[in-house]
Design a protein around this motif. Structure first.
Motif, PDB file in Angstrom:
ATOM      1  N   VAL A   9       0.898  -0.969  -0.295  1.00 31.93           N
ATOM      2  CA  VAL A   9      -0.077  -0.041   0.136  1.00 31.93           C
ATOM      3  C   VAL A   9       1.127   1.391  -0.145  1.00 31.93           C
ATOM      4  CG1 VAL A   9      -1.885   1.311   1.016  1.00 31.93           C
ATOM      5  CG2 VAL A   9      -1.855  -1.234   1.368  1.00 31.93           C
ATOM      6  N   GLU A  10       0.684   2.144  -1.016  1.00 37.54           N
ATOM      7  CA  GLU A  10       1.600   3.461  -1.310  1.00 37.54           C
ATOM      8  C   GLU A  10       0.247   4.500  -0.759  1.00 37.54           C
ATOM      9  OE1 GLU A  10       4.324   5.430  -4.460  1.00 37.54           O
ATOM     10  OE2 GLU A  10       3.583   3.646  -4.820  1.00 37.54           O
ATOM     11  N   GLY A  17       0.926   6.769   6.476  1.00 32.59           N
ATOM     12  CA  GLY A  17       1.689   5.510   6.268  1.00 32.59           C
ATOM     13  C   GLY A  17       2.023   4.547   7.221  1.00 32.59           C
ATOM     14  N   MET A  18       2.495   5.422   8.419  1.00 35.63           N
ATOM     15  CA  MET A  18       3.028   4.625   9.520  1.00 35.63           C
ATOM     16  C   MET A  18       1.854   4.025  10.472  1.00 35.63           C
ATOM     17  SD  MET A  18       5.778   7.085  11.337  1.00 35.63           S
ATOM     18  CE  MET A  18       7.293   7.489  10.239  1.00 35.63           C
ATOM     19  N   HIS A  19       0.732   4.468  10.381  1.00 39.69           N
ATOM     20  CA  HIS A  19      -0.597   4.261  11.051  1.00 39.69           C
ATOM     21  C   HIS A  19      -1.039   2.994  10.268  1.00 39.69           C
ATOM     22  CE1 HIS A  19      -4.464   3.984  12.731  1.00 39.69           C
ATOM     23  NE2 HIS A  19      -5.144   4.144  12.014  1.00 39.69           N
ATOM     24  N   ILE A  20      -1.037   3.071   8.901  1.00 41.58           N
ATOM     25  CA  ILE A  20      -1.588   1.939   8.158  1.00 41.58           C
ATOM     26  C   ILE A  20      -0.662   0.630   8.127  1.00 41.58           C
ATOM     27  CG2 ILE A  20      -1.889   1.344   5.714  1.00 41.58           C
ATOM     28  CD1 ILE A  20      -3.954   3.424   6.734  1.00 41.58           C
ATOM     29  N   ALA A  21       0.787   0.924   8.140  1.00 45.93           N
ATOM     30  CA  ALA A  21       1.522  -0.172   8.413  1.00 45.93           C
ATOM     31  C   ALA A  21       1.293  -0.658   9.837  1.00 45.93           C
ATOM     32  CB  ALA A  21       3.118   0.210   8.470  1.00 45.93           C
ATOM     33  N   ASP A  22       1.075  -0.109  10.909  1.00 43.76           N
ATOM     34  CA  ASP A  22       0.677  -0.750  12.241  1.00 43.76           C
ATOM     35  C   ASP A  22      -0.635  -1.431  11.991  1.00 43.76           C
ATOM     36  OD1 ASP A  22       1.284  -1.110  15.211  1.00 43.76           O
ATOM     37  OD2 ASP A  22      -0.628   0.203  15.183  1.00 43.76           O
ATOM     38  N   GLU A  23      -1.565  -1.016  11.477  1.00 38.29           N
ATOM     39  CA  GLU A  23      -2.839  -1.603  11.368  1.00 38.29           C
ATOM     40  C   GLU A  23      -2.855  -3.088  10.352  1.00 38.29           C
ATOM     41  OE1 GLU A  23      -5.620  -1.129  13.286  1.00 38.29           O
ATOM     42  OE2 GLU A  23      -4.714   0.587  14.182  1.00 38.29           O
ATOM     43  N   LEU A  34       9.222  -3.789   4.131  1.00 39.30           N
ATOM     44  CA  LEU A  34       9.314  -2.386   4.196  1.00 39.30           C
ATOM     45  C   LEU A  34       8.369  -1.649   4.420  1.00 39.30           C
ATOM     46  CD1 LEU A  34      12.094  -0.589   2.557  1.00 39.30           C
ATOM     47  CD2 LEU A  34      10.399  -0.649   0.531  1.00 39.30           C
ATOM     48  N   ALA A  35       8.877  -0.471   5.240  1.00 42.63           N
ATOM     49  CA  ALA A  35       7.968   0.480   5.543  1.00 42.63           C
ATOM     50  C   ALA A  35       8.835   1.617   5.663  1.00 42.63           C
ATOM     51  CB  ALA A  35       7.304   0.167   6.885  1.00 42.63           C
ATOM     52  N   ARG A  36       8.449   2.976   4.593  1.00 41.76           N
ATOM     53  CA  ARG A  36       9.331   3.878   4.916  1.00 41.76           C
ATOM     54  C   ARG A  36       8.738   4.721   4.011  1.00 41.76           C
ATOM     55  NH1 ARG A  36      13.045   4.444   0.431  1.00 41.76           N
ATOM     56  NH2 ARG A  36      13.054   2.805  -0.982  1.00 41.76           N
ATOM     57  N   PRO A  37       9.114   6.353   4.210  1.00 40.64           N
ATOM     58  CA  PRO A  37       8.931   7.480   3.227  1.00 40.64           C
ATOM     59  C   PRO A  37       9.480   7.133   2.009  1.00 40.64           C
ATOM     60  CG  PRO A  37       9.991   8.148   5.373  1.00 40.64           C
ATOM     61  CD  PRO A  37      10.113   6.789   5.420  1.00 40.64           C
ATOM     62  N   THR A  38       8.821   7.870   0.951  1.00 40.27           N
ATOM     63  CA  THR A  38       9.404   7.967  -0.273  1.00 40.27           C
ATOM     64  C   THR A  38       9.097   9.565  -0.629  1.00 40.27           C
ATOM     65  OG1 THR A  38       7.662   7.091  -1.474  1.00 40.27           O
ATOM     66  CG2 THR A  38       9.286   5.528  -0.943  1.00 40.27           C
ATOM     67  N   CYS A  39       9.677   9.918  -1.866  1.00 41.95           N
ATOM     68  CA  CYS A  39       9.390  11.190  -2.448  1.00 41.95           C
ATOM     69  C   CYS A  39       8.029  11.068  -3.015  1.00 41.95           C
ATOM     70  CB  CYS A  39      10.389  11.547  -3.416  1.00 41.95           C
ATOM     71  SG  CYS A  39      11.664  11.868  -2.596  1.00 41.95           S
ATOM     72  N   PRO A  40       7.345  12.263  -3.274  1.00 35.73           N
ATOM     73  CA  PRO A  40       7.211  13.473  -2.498  1.00 35.73           C
ATOM     74  C   PRO A  40       6.431  13.271  -1.430  1.00 35.73           C
ATOM     75  CG  PRO A  40       6.012  13.606  -4.617  1.00 35.73           C
ATOM     76  CD  PRO A  40       6.352  12.024  -4.401  1.00 35.73           C
ATOM     77  N   GLY A  41       6.883  13.039  -0.198  1.00 35.67           N
ATOM     78  CA  GLY A  41       5.995  12.980   0.916  1.00 35.67           C
ATOM     79  C   GLY A  41       5.189  11.539   1.015  1.00 35.67           C
ATOM     80  N   ARG A  42       5.539  10.701   0.418  1.00 33.68           N
ATOM     81  CA  ARG A  42       4.820   9.633   0.151  1.00 33.68           C
ATOM     82  C   ARG A  42       5.204   8.523   1.322  1.00 33.68           C
ATOM     83  NH1 ARG A  42       3.527   8.477  -6.101  1.00 33.68           N
ATOM     84  NH2 ARG A  42       2.370  10.176  -6.487  1.00 33.68           N
ATOM     85  N   TYR A  43       4.251   7.281   1.628  1.00 34.26           N
ATOM     86  CA  TYR A  43       5.076   6.389   2.481  1.00 34.26           C
ATOM     87  C   TYR A  43       4.458   5.032   1.873  1.00 34.26           C
ATOM     88  CZ  TYR A  43       6.501   4.320   6.994  1.00 34.26           C
ATOM     89  OH  TYR A  43       6.814   3.781   7.968  1.00 34.26           O
ATOM     90  N   ILE A  44       5.306   4.092   1.813  1.00 33.04           N
ATOM     91  CA  ILE A  44       5.487   3.009   1.073  1.00 33.04           C
ATOM     92  C   ILE A  44       5.157   1.440   2.222  1.00 33.04           C
ATOM     93  CG2 ILE A  44       7.674   2.387   0.371  1.00 33.04           C
ATOM     94  CD1 ILE A  44       6.253   0.835  -2.077  1.00 33.04           C
ATOM     95  N   VAL A  45       4.239   0.649   2.190  1.00 29.17           N
ATOM     96  CA  VAL A  45       4.390  -0.340   3.166  1.00 29.17           C
ATOM     97  C   VAL A  45       4.453  -1.699   2.255  1.00 29.17           C
ATOM     98  CG1 VAL A  45       3.134  -1.707   5.165  1.00 29.17           C
ATOM     99  CG2 VAL A  45       2.922   1.429   4.962  1.00 29.17           C
ATOM    100  N   ILE A  46       5.330  -2.521   2.479  1.00 29.38           N
ATOM    101  CA  ILE A  46       5.299  -3.847   1.703  1.00 29.38           C
ATOM    102  C   ILE A  46       5.286  -4.907   2.857  1.00 29.38           C
ATOM    103  CG2 ILE A  46       6.519  -5.338   0.137  1.00 29.38           C
ATOM    104  CD1 ILE A  46       7.575  -2.841  -1.042  1.00 29.38           C
ATOM    105  N   ILE A  47       4.588  -5.736   2.502  1.00 25.31           N
ATOM    106  CA  ILE A  47       4.150  -6.915   3.683  1.00 25.31           C
ATOM    107  C   ILE A  47       4.650  -8.078   2.802  1.00 25.31           C
ATOM    108  CG2 ILE A  47       2.826  -5.328   5.191  1.00 25.31           C
ATOM    109  CD1 ILE A  47       0.309  -6.983   3.973  1.00 25.31           C
ATOM    110  N   SER A  48       4.792  -9.348   3.651  1.00 26.31           N
ATOM    111  CA  SER A  48       4.679 -10.700   3.170  1.00 26.31           C
ATOM    112  C   SER A  48       3.935 -11.615   4.247  1.00 26.31           C
ATOM    113  CB  SER A  48       6.098 -11.168   2.968  1.00 26.31           C
ATOM    114  OG  SER A  48       6.291 -12.263   2.404  1.00 26.31           O
ATOM    115  N   GLY A  49       3.387 -12.748   3.600  1.00 27.29           N
ATOM    116  CA  GLY A  49       2.904 -13.638   4.446  1.00 27.29           C
ATOM    117  C   GLY A  49       2.178 -14.824   3.482  1.00 27.29           C
ATOM    118  N   ASP A  50       1.249 -15.327   3.950  1.00 27.25           N
ATOM    119  CA  ASP A  50       0.497 -16.262   3.074  1.00 27.25           C
ATOM    120  C   ASP A  50      -0.379 -15.307   2.234  1.00 27.25           C
ATOM    121  OD1 ASP A  50      -2.167 -16.442   4.114  1.00 27.25           O
ATOM    122  OD2 ASP A  50      -1.517 -17.670   5.709  1.00 27.25           O
ATOM    123  N   THR A  51      -0.876 -15.869   1.228  1.00 24.21           N
ATOM    124  CA  THR A  51      -1.705 -15.138   0.161  1.00 24.21           C
ATOM    125  C   THR A  51      -2.908 -14.492   0.880  1.00 24.21           C
ATOM    126  OG1 THR A  51      -0.727 -16.254  -1.662  1.00 24.21           O
ATOM    127  CG2 THR A  51      -2.923 -15.088  -1.999  1.00 24.21           C
TER     128      THR A  51
END
Length: 183
Positions: A9-10, A17-23, A34-51
């Motif tokens: 989710v970007e 973004g931080m709130h969404i990563a936690d939820e 991966l959970a970190r800010p990107t340009c321009p002021g966006r935040y990316i959350v990448i998760i893994s697990g079973d489908t």
């Protein structure tokens, strides 16, 4: 951890973004890749697990993010070259032909990279995610000219509805001067 299925989710907000990563990790049995800010002021959350868990967590992230959600995806059976290319741990390959796909979102770029790598005999070099790129991202790949052309075409098509591709190119024989600047 098994990185077979990944989800993303970007968002257009670092705080959200931080709130969404936690939820997302609280909503299903997933791990943050991966959970970190990107340009321009966006935040990316990448998760893994079973489908099913990844799909569920991505849906939670999209719903909570609402109009702050820029892009998202779930990729079951992600190609094994994608995560090393994202993290910059790809071993520098011999560069024959060079393919580049540039997208407007990081999520779309990861989708393009996965589709390209699955479609032809290419090696992903790097997935550059929005840092210093005004929110755009790009993936580079190498292989023989025919494979790179096929991979770029598939990567562009693989973005689907995720967002438009900004540009793409195949360079049949990149100069020796350019090669050191690709990683």
């Amino acid at each position: 951890m098994d990185f077979r299925t990944i989800g993303c989710v970007e968002l257009n907000s670092v705080a959200w973004g931080m709130h969404i990563a936690d939820e997302m990790v609280k909503s299903a049995s997933v791990k943050i890749v991966l959970a970190r800010p990107t340009c321009p002021g966006r935040y990316i959350v990448i998760i893994s697990g079973d489908t099913s868990a990844v799909q569920s967590a991505v849906e939670v992230g999209r719903e909570l993010g609402a109009d702050m959600t820029v892009d998202s995806f779930t990729i079951p059976s992600v190609h094994p070259d994608v995560l090393p290319a994202m993290s910059g741990t790809t071993v520098a390959p011999k560069i024959d032909a060079l393919g580049v796909i540039e997208t407007y979102t990081t999520a779309a770029c990861i989708l393009a990279a996965d589709a390209a790598a699955k479609s032809a005999e290419v090696q992903l070099i790097e997935v550059r995610m929005a840092a210093g790129l005004a929110g755009k991202s790009y993936v580079t790949m190498t292989g023989d000219v025919g494979s790179v052309r096929a991979a770029v075409e598939s990567g562009v098509a693989g973005v689907g509805e995720a967002g438009p591709v900004h540009s793409h190119v195949v360079i049949p024989s990149p100069s020796e001067e350019l090669k050191p600047h690709l990683m």
